[in-house]
Design a protein around this motif. Structure first.
Motif, PDB file in Angstrom:
ATOM      1  N   GLU A 267       4.924   5.521   8.283  1.00 32.35           N
ATOM      2  CA  GLU A 267       3.982   4.400   8.423  1.00 32.35           C
ATOM      3  C   GLU A 267       4.106   3.756   9.795  1.00 32.35           C
ATOM      4  OE1 GLU A 267       4.071   1.077   5.676  1.00 32.35           O
ATOM      5  OE2 GLU A 267       3.483   2.431   4.084  1.00 32.35           O
TER       6      GLU A 267
ATOM      7  N   GLN B  66      -1.041   2.297   6.770  1.00 35.09           N
ATOM      8  CA  GLN B  66      -0.376   2.332   5.457  1.00 35.09           C
ATOM      9  C   GLN B  66      -0.712   3.631   4.760  1.00 35.09           C
ATOM     10  OE1 GLN B  66      -1.415  -0.912   2.837  1.00 35.09           O
ATOM     11  NE2 GLN B  66       0.677  -1.057   2.110  1.00 35.09           N
TER      12      GLN B  66
ATOM     13  N   SER C  23       3.137   3.751  -0.098  1.00 37.54           N
ATOM     14  CA  SER C  23       3.434   2.321   0.063  1.00 37.54           C
ATOM     15  C   SER C  23       2.344   1.442  -0.551  1.00 37.54           C
ATOM     16  CB  SER C  23       3.665   1.975   1.528  1.00 37.54           C
ATOM     17  OG  SER C  23       2.529   2.295   2.278  1.00 37.54           O
TER      18      SER C  23
END
Length: 150
Positions: free
Chosen positions: A24, A30, A34
């Motif tokens: 990330e 993202q 996550s």
């Protein structure tokens, strides 16, 4: 065996999270893992608050039930029992006063009859048991003499 399995699963999860976080930061975007963890974190917080609210309401209801309602109901039942027993007692007392068992037809009890017999000379209070037995045997007019009574 179970502890080794749990240790392996938790180690794999930690390595996966660390790898996802480093990817990330390199991509500055993202990734799926996550975002999925973030959604489940929000759901977990909502469920936690719901469970906490249900627990606190249940605790208050249980405290109210045990501290107030049980006391009131037990006191109510106890008072009803006292009233019931008082009514039964009054009913049986009124029946007992008119009972034939308590009234004697002759009016004089056995004790006073025996006392009047003693005063007439049939016996005296001071004599012992053996003296009274010998006096009864001699005084009945039987053929027994004091030597035969022994």
């Amino acid at each position: 065996m179970i502890s080794i399995t749990i240790f392996a699963i938790s180690g794999t999860a930690l390595i996966t999270l660390i790898t996802a976080k480093s990817i990330e930061e390199k991509l500055k975007k993202q990734i799926f893992l996550s975002s999925w963890i973030a959604k489940w974190d929000e759901h977990a917080k909502v469920w936690y608050h719901k469970v906490l609210r249900v627990y606190s309401e249940g605790k208050e209801k249980a405290a109210l039930f045990f501290n107030k309602k049980i006391r009131i109901h037990s006191k109510n039942i106890f008072n009803k029992l006292l009233v019931y027993l008082k009514e039964k007692r009054e009913r049986y007392e009124s029946n007992m006063r008119n009972s034939r068992l308590l009234k004697k037809p002759d009016g004089i009890s056995e004790f006073f009859k025996n006392m009047s017999d003693i005063e007439k000379g049939n016996g005296s209070i001071d004599e012992t048991f053996e003296d009274a037995r010998q006096n009864d045997a001699v005084g009945l007019g039987s053929q027994n003499t004091p030597e035969k009574v022994k």
